[in-house]
Design an enzyme around this catalytic site. Structure first.
Site, PDB file in Angstrom:
ATOM      1  N   LYS A 150      -3.141   4.485   7.053  1.00 31.00           N
ATOM      2  CA  LYS A 150      -3.366   4.995   8.397  1.00 31.00           C
ATOM      3  C   LYS A 150      -3.332   6.518   8.409  1.00 31.00           C
ATOM      4  O   LYS A 150      -2.370   7.123   7.971  1.00 31.00           O
ATOM      5  CB  LYS A 150      -2.301   4.438   9.334  1.00 31.00           C
ATOM      6  CG  LYS A 150      -2.361   2.923   9.456  1.00 31.00           C
ATOM      7  CD  LYS A 150      -1.248   2.411  10.352  1.00 31.00           C
ATOM      8  CE  LYS A 150      -1.253   0.905  10.427  1.00 31.00           C
ATOM      9  NZ  LYS A 150      -0.811   0.241   9.165  1.00 31.00           N
ATOM     10  N   ARG A 187       0.818  -1.208   0.000  1.00 26.81           N
ATOM     11  CA  ARG A 187       0.000   0.000   0.000  1.00 26.81           C
ATOM     12  C   ARG A 187       0.851   1.257   0.000  1.00 26.81           C
ATOM     13  O   ARG A 187       0.484   2.264  -0.591  1.00 26.81           O
ATOM     14  CB  ARG A 187      -0.907  -0.022   1.240  1.00 26.81           C
ATOM     15  CG  ARG A 187      -1.671   1.252   1.463  1.00 26.81           C
ATOM     16  CD  ARG A 187      -2.789   1.064   2.456  1.00 26.81           C
ATOM     17  NE  ARG A 187      -3.717   0.059   1.990  1.00 26.81           N
ATOM     18  CZ  ARG A 187      -4.388  -0.790   2.782  1.00 26.81           C
ATOM     19  NH1 ARG A 187      -4.228  -0.723   4.093  1.00 26.81           N
ATOM     20  NH2 ARG A 187      -5.208  -1.684   2.277  1.00 26.81           N
ATOM     21  N   TYR A 188       1.955   1.217   0.698  1.00 26.41           N
ATOM     22  CA  TYR A 188       2.841   2.376   0.789  1.00 26.41           C
ATOM     23  C   TYR A 188       4.063   2.129  -0.085  1.00 26.41           C
ATOM     24  O   TYR A 188       4.444   0.987  -0.303  1.00 26.41           O
ATOM     25  CB  TYR A 188       3.297   2.551   2.244  1.00 26.41           C
ATOM     26  CG  TYR A 188       2.193   2.797   3.244  1.00 26.41           C
ATOM     27  CD1 TYR A 188       1.585   4.053   3.340  1.00 26.41           C
ATOM     28  CD2 TYR A 188       1.772   1.785   4.099  1.00 26.41           C
ATOM     29  CE1 TYR A 188       0.603   4.286   4.278  1.00 26.41           C
ATOM     30  CE2 TYR A 188       0.781   2.015   5.048  1.00 26.41           C
ATOM     31  CZ  TYR A 188       0.197   3.267   5.134  1.00 26.41           C
ATOM     32  OH  TYR A 188      -0.777   3.494   6.066  1.00 26.41           O
ATOM     33  N   CYS A 228      -8.953 -12.613  18.195  1.00 26.84           N
ATOM     34  CA  CYS A 228      -9.592 -11.403  18.722  1.00 26.84           C
ATOM     35  C   CYS A 228     -10.882 -11.190  17.949  1.00 26.84           C
ATOM     36  O   CYS A 228     -10.879 -11.228  16.714  1.00 26.84           O
ATOM     37  CB  CYS A 228      -8.683 -10.205  18.526  1.00 26.84           C
ATOM     38  SG  CYS A 228      -7.041 -10.466  19.224  1.00 26.84           S
ATOM     39  N   ASP A 258     -11.791  -1.129  13.181  1.00 22.54           N
ATOM     40  CA  ASP A 258     -12.218  -1.256  11.787  1.00 22.54           C
ATOM     41  C   ASP A 258     -13.641  -1.808  11.710  1.00 22.54           C
ATOM     42  O   ASP A 258     -14.010  -2.689  12.488  1.00 22.54           O
ATOM     43  CB  ASP A 258     -11.265  -2.185  11.024  1.00 22.54           C
ATOM     44  CG  ASP A 258      -9.886  -1.560  10.836  1.00 22.54           C
ATOM     45  OD1 ASP A 258      -9.804  -0.321  10.746  1.00 22.54           O
ATOM     46  OD2 ASP A 258      -8.896  -2.322  10.782  1.00 22.54           O
ATOM     47  N   CYS A 290      -3.660 -18.080  14.431  1.00 20.28           N
ATOM     48  CA  CYS A 290      -3.363 -17.338  15.652  1.00 20.28           C
ATOM     49  C   CYS A 290      -3.582 -18.274  16.836  1.00 20.28           C
ATOM     50  O   CYS A 290      -4.372 -19.213  16.757  1.00 20.28           O
ATOM     51  CB  CYS A 290      -4.298 -16.149  15.824  1.00 20.28           C
ATOM     52  SG  CYS A 290      -3.906 -14.732  14.799  1.00 20.28           S
ATOM     53  N   CYS A 314     -10.974  -8.596  15.002  1.00 24.73           N
ATOM     54  CA  CYS A 314      -9.836  -8.682  14.070  1.00 24.73           C
ATOM     55  C   CYS A 314     -10.170  -8.087  12.705  1.00 24.73           C
ATOM     56  O   CYS A 314     -11.169  -8.435  12.091  1.00 24.73           O
ATOM     57  CB  CYS A 314      -9.431 -10.143  13.885  1.00 24.73           C
ATOM     58  SG  CYS A 314      -8.088 -10.356  12.690  1.00 24.73           S
ATOM     59  N   ASP A 334      -7.405   3.594  10.133  1.00 27.58           N
ATOM     60  CA  ASP A 334      -6.963   2.963   8.896  1.00 27.58           C
ATOM     61  C   ASP A 334      -8.133   3.151   7.933  1.00 27.58           C
ATOM     62  O   ASP A 334      -9.218   2.584   8.136  1.00 27.58           O
ATOM     63  CB  ASP A 334      -6.622   1.487   9.142  1.00 27.58           C
ATOM     64  CG  ASP A 334      -5.413   1.049   8.336  1.00 27.58           C
ATOM     65  OD1 ASP A 334      -5.198   1.627   7.251  1.00 27.58           O
ATOM     66  OD2 ASP A 334      -4.698   0.142   8.784  1.00 27.58           O
ATOM     67  N   ARG A 391      -8.762  -8.749  10.026  1.00 24.80           N
ATOM     68  CA  ARG A 391      -8.684  -9.826   9.031  1.00 24.80           C
ATOM     69  C   ARG A 391      -9.551 -11.014   9.417  1.00 24.80           C
ATOM     70  O   ARG A 391      -9.239 -12.165   9.068  1.00 24.80           O
ATOM     71  CB  ARG A 391      -7.230 -10.268   8.813  1.00 24.80           C
ATOM     72  CG  ARG A 391      -6.423  -9.172   8.198  1.00 24.80           C
ATOM     73  CD  ARG A 391      -5.101  -9.537   7.617  1.00 24.80           C
ATOM     74  NE  ARG A 391      -4.416  -8.267   7.450  1.00 24.80           N
ATOM     75  CZ  ARG A 391      -3.539  -7.770   8.320  1.00 24.80           C
ATOM     76  NH1 ARG A 391      -3.148  -8.489   9.355  1.00 24.80           N
ATOM     77  NH2 ARG A 391      -3.029  -6.578   8.136  1.00 24.80           N
ATOM     78  N   ARG A 426       7.272   0.057   1.783  1.00 28.17           N
ATOM     79  CA  ARG A 426       7.138  -1.074   2.710  1.00 28.17           C
ATOM     80  C   ARG A 426       5.937  -1.939   2.371  1.00 28.17           C
ATOM     81  O   ARG A 426       4.967  -1.463   1.785  1.00 28.17           O
ATOM     82  CB  ARG A 426       7.029  -0.571   4.154  1.00 28.17           C
ATOM     83  CG  ARG A 426       5.910   0.426   4.419  1.00 28.17           C
ATOM     84  CD  ARG A 426       6.302   1.285   5.616  1.00 28.17           C
ATOM     85  NE  ARG A 426       5.221   2.136   6.103  1.00 28.17           N
ATOM     86  CZ  ARG A 426       4.865   3.289   5.539  1.00 28.17           C
ATOM     87  NH1 ARG A 426       5.447   3.708   4.411  1.00 28.17           N
ATOM     88  NH2 ARG A 426       3.906   4.018   6.062  1.00 28.17           N
TER      89      ARG A 426
END
Ligand code: PLP
Length: 381
Positions: free
Chosen positions: A349, A123-124, A140, A305, A136, A143, A342, A145, A127
């Site tokens: 962000k 996206r950037y 959470c 999100d 995981c 999440c 985000d 994702r 990076r």
């Protein structure tokens, strides 16, 4: 070399093991593989351990839904805390997460749209995010994702899949920073993690490598001495650790952070702002000050999100501003993270700040300090 290190534990743990895992030893308990093998997946197991937790607990999740999983360690942490502690809701599914509200979508950051090849989000300019696993040790409920992690308890991506991501990074010279995430990369065995790190380190233009993880919080015994010995061969390596609440800073988690810091890994924290869980200035002050004591620098507070079924977790954006305002000036600047949204759709962000800057006009910058007093700075053209 032993994978079972000496690891400090809360004194209540022995009682917990005797009661719920009578055949296990403290050696088993401190073995992260044992922890994963004995993870809790059903609400029945959970109620056996925690008693009745919350009225709206769901017993079976719809197909393809974010799975329920916590480690015995995290269950023991919850059992040490008072009933209905806000941390329960971060990992235990409730009926509210089945309600989809306006504006909620499966991939709110449109990571799929920014993915030039499988596992990579670019996206950037300089990076990339490298999603090396869908697994995981605890899921959470908020999440970002949730649409892709933990599906069919599918574990880590294959080395062949990784190699395509590594190849993309090797071919794109502007990539100087690789953020390894998932899923949780620290659930990979040492040898697989080392494969990744050594391949990335061999790319000349990759300057820094970062790992995003919640392992120090939900599976702290994963941070073995052999892991830190391996990690420190790949410096500069940094880590962003996901924390939700100051009560996660147990003796075990503090030990994990100290070990990582002793390995020379700069540690940052990322925290999602969650309604009724951590949405108070005092909670963040306690969390961030506690993090600094174990050499974790608070890095980001995220606006939650809008994933499907997240309304009960989301706070108004003004809440985040209120928290920053309540921290800045009142505690160490090191304890003040960036509050970011985000941007839905893939804007990246975006930082938000209370209105410290009132105006810039006629050579005067009008500023408001943390106490609300007004000051003027003589500007130049
Ligand atoms: C968060 C994120 C990064 C890293 O952002 P920093 O602000 O540098 O920490 C990189 N790529 C993607 C897609 C991200 O979401």
């Amino acid at each position: 070399m032993s994978i079972v290190p000496n690891f400090p534990y809360d004194e209540s743990v022995t009682r917990f093991i005797n009661q719920f895992y009578p055949t296990a030893t403290i050696r088993d308990w401190n073995n992260w593989i044992w922890q994963l093998k004995n993870s809790i997946h059903t609400t029945q197991q959970l109620t056996d351990i925690l008693g009745k937790t919350e009225g709206e607990l769901i017993s079976s999740l719809p197909e393809n839904h974010l799975p329920f999983q916590i480690t015995p360690y995290f269950a023991s942490l919850l059992s040490r805390l008072p009933g209905r502690h806000p941390l329960y809701r971060t990992v235990i599914p409730t009926k509210e997460e089945l309600i989809v509200s306006p504006g909620e979508v499966a991939d709110p950051l449109n990571e799929t749209g920014d993915s030039p090849t499988r596992l990579i989000v670019h996206r950037y300019p300089d990076r990339v995010l490298f999603l090396v696993t869908g697994f995981c040790s605890a899921y959470c409920r908020y999440c970002t994702r949730s649409h892709m992690v933990g599906k069919q308890h599918k574990s880590h991506a294959s080395t062949r899949e990784w190699d395509m991501g590594i190849e993309y990074i090797a071919q794109n010279k502007q990539i100087r920073d690789v953020l390894i995430s998932g899923g949780d990369p620290l659930t990979l065995p040492d040898f697989r993690l080392e494969y990744l790190l050594s391949k990335l380190r061999a790319i000349p233009h990759v300057e820094i490598i970062r790992i995003g993880t919640k392992v120090p919080v939900v599976l702290p015994m994963r941070v073995t001495n052999s892991l830190t010995r391996m990690l420190k061969k790949y410096h500069p390596l940094m880590m962003s650790v996901h924390f939700a609440h100051p009560d996660e800073l147990s003796v075990e988690t503090q030990e994990a952070c100290n070990r990582l810091a002793d390995a020379g890994i700069p540690l940052g924290s990322q925290t999602v702002l969650l309604k009724g869980i951590n949405d108070e200035v005092e909670t963040f002050k306690k969390l961030n000050q506690g993090l600094l004591k174990v050499r974790v620098r608070p890095y980001y507070i995220y606006q939650c999100d809008p994933i499907p079924g997240s309304l009960h977790f989301r706070t108004p954006v003004s809440k985040g501003l209120e928290i920053i305002q309540g921290l800045r000036g009142y505690t160490s600047g090191y304890a003040v993270p960036h509050f970011v949204i985000d941007a839905p759709g893939g804007g990246g962000k975006i930082p938000l700040l209370p209105n410290y800057l009132q105006s810039i006009e006629n050579g005067e910058v009008i500023l408001k300090n943390y106490e609300g007093n007004t000051y003027t700075y003589p500007d130049i053209a």
